[in-house]
Design a protein around this motif. Structure first.
Motif, short mmCIF file in Angstrom:
data_model
loop_
_atom_site.label_atom_id
_atom_site.label_comp_id
_atom_site.label_asym_id
_atom_site.label_seq_id
_atom_site.Cartn_x
_atom_site.Cartn_y
_atom_site.Cartn_z
N PRO A 58 -34.78 -22.91 4.58
CA PRO A 58 -34.29 -22.13 5.73
C PRO A 58 -32.87 -22.55 6.15
N LYS B 261 -33.47 -19.56 12.65
CA LYS B 261 -33.30 -19.20 11.25
C LYS B 261 -32.41 -17.98 11.11
N THR C 197 -31.31 -18.16 4.19
CA THR C 197 -31.90 -19.15 3.29
C THR C 197 -30.81 -19.76 2.41
N ALA D 29 -34.70 -27.99 6.45
CA ALA D 29 -33.86 -26.87 6.88
C ALA D 29 -32.40 -27.30 6.83
#
Length: 497
Positions: free
Chosen positions: A301, A308, A311, A344
């Motif tokens: 992410p 978010k 990606t 992330a």
């Protein structure tokens, strides 16, 4: 045929069969078995370790310290043709009985000559002269050596002097010395010094004789019994406690290998160990190339302030990665394993991520072939984020009235214009204001420039006045001194005559 002869033939047959079975059980290329206590063999192009024996254990670097001394010297940018002067500050700390090229205090020779004497003949006097001249003093140069070691990522190496004679606190590892040599060989000046077999130091201001130098590393001498095919140089050291130590490199078929062997019991054993390592590297490995894009971290992410927005997928930054594998190894077992990938990634993060190229053994363990390959991120923004970005880019400028308030249409919507276009109201109300503001800015700049010139003129007058006053004071002081001197001479004349 007698019973005894038949039995002998039968036993011979069993022996031959046993030998064949044993030979089939051995790997295609047996691992080398150097007698030195510490050893390492690496591929210069990638840094891949092909063989190691106690390579991370601490050892005395002995004469191999001169590799770092030479590296710091050639990277200093000082022309090798520069003349250097030998001082007592360089020679006195060495004491007596050291290996050298008989330099004397006051002697002048080129920096290149000192480097040749140090690298080829392991001259300790030349090493200290180089260190004092380039560092300003010995301690500063050693500090530069340690800073270079840190820059190369060597955590197990510490230098105390520039020559390598035994001194408390001086340490390294076989692996660290291999990394130093790998980096140094990329410098053309170092590579030339490292590979020179013979050289002559010309006469100096202290001697009319020349000094003939022959490399101390016999693997790099064409006429030596230890000459190694493809050798591109070597440095040899010896200490009563550390034993014999060597750093050498060779090239065959475009492949450069670096071998370090330390604490050999004799010089013969030293060259035998180094040759064994190099032979193993050249004869037992095959080159394989993998595409960097073959590795994928999977989607991670991408966030912005914890939300978010897309990606990120990581792959190896290099387009291709080349690795050496034993002839019997399976290339399909080469894998890439990322190091500490996050859950992330924050948008616009400057963090760097790496991965190791590994070989997966039968038992599932991974042997690292090439560590810390740099990864690169491929970003994909979510659809909503992309539309928001495009909407912001297309918003354009907001039209305003004479009071600076947004202009609205009949439905109450704010009137905007794209880049290069302005609303009619904005064009009428903003044009005159922009002209006035621009005019004021120009006037302020002109006033500031004039004020600066006036101030500069006043400062110049003050400086000139002060200079004149200083000259007058000096003139008066000189006149007073001359009068006093004449009076003293008259008194002296009356005293002596």
């Amino acid at each position: 045929m007698t019973v005894r002869s038949a039995f002998a033939k039968r036993m011979l047959g069993f022996a031959l069969a046993a030998i064949m079975l044993v030979s089939l059980a051995l790997p295609a290329f047996a691992q080398p078995a150097p007698l030195a206590e510490y050893a390492v063999l690496i591929d210069s192009a990638t840094g891949q370790v092909l063989y190691e024996k106690n390579m991370e254990e601490s050892i005395s670097p002995s004469g191999l310290v001169k590799l770092m001394t030479a590296l710091v010297a050639v990277e200093s940018g000082t022309p090798l043709s520069n003349k250097v002067t030998v001082t007592s500050g360089a020679l006195d700390p060495l004491g007596s009985g050291y290996r050298g090229i008989s330099l004397v205090v006051g002697e002048q020779l080129t920096l290149e000559a000192c480097l040749q004497g140090m690298v080829m003949d392991s001259a300790n006097d030349a090493a200290n002269v180089i260190a004092e001249v380039l560092g300003g003093d010995l301690d500063t140069f050693v500090k530069n050596m340690n800073e270079k070691a840190t820059a190369l990522g060597l955590q197990n190496t510490a230098f105390v002097n520039a020559h390598g004679l035994p001194e408390a606190g001086q340490k390294t590892t076989a692996y660290d010395m291999a990394l130093i040599l790998r980096h140094a060989l990329s410098n053309p000046d170092f590579a030339e010094l490292f590979g020179t077999q013979e050289a002559t130091i010309l006469a100096t201001n202290y001697t009319t004789d020349t000094r003939s130098l022959i490399t101390r590393c016999r693997m790099n001498r064409n006429n030596s019994d230890y000459a190694y095919d493809g050798s591109i140089g070597g440095v040899v050291g010896y200490g009563s406690e550390s034993g014999w130590i060597i750093a050498t490199a060779a090239v065959r078929d475009g492949r450069t290998l670096i071998a370090i062997a330390a604490k050999s019991e004799s010089e013969d054993q030293l060259y035998s160990d180094a040759a064994t390592l190099l032979d193993y590297g050249f004869e037992s490995f095959t080159e394989h190339t993998f595409s960097g894009s073959e590795f994928s971290s999977g989607e991670i992410p991408l966030t912005e302030s914890g939300v978010k927005v897309g990606t990120a997928v990581f792959t190896v930054a290099s387009e291709n990665v080349t690795v050496l594998l034993p002839a019997d190894a399976d290339p399909d077992k080469v894998v890439v394993r990322a190091n500490s990938m996050p859950s992330a990634i924050e948008k616009n993060s400057t963090m760097e991520y790496t991965a190791d190229l590994c070989y997966q053994n039968e038992n599932g363990d991974c042997e690292v072939l090439i560590p810390n390959l740099l990864l690169t991120a491929h970003i994909t923004l979510d659809a909503a984020q992309t539309e928001a970005t495009q909407s912001t880019e297309n918003m354009g400028t907001i039209a305003t009235d004479d009071d600076g308030n947004p202009v609205t249409d009949n439905d109450g919507n704010v009137v905007t214009g794209t880049a290069g276009e302005e609303g009619e109201g904005n064009e009428k109300s903003g044009g005159f204001k922009k002209f006035i503001l621009t005019l004021l800015k120009v006037l302020l700049i002109i006033i500031a420039v004039l004020a600066g010139l006036v101030l500069l003129f006043i400062l110049s007058l003050v400086v000139i006045k002060q200079v004149k006053r200083a000259k007058k004071r000096k003139a008066r002081a000189r006149a007073a001194a001359e009068r006093a001197a004449r009076a003293q001479r008259r008194n002296n004349d009356r005293s002596y005559y």
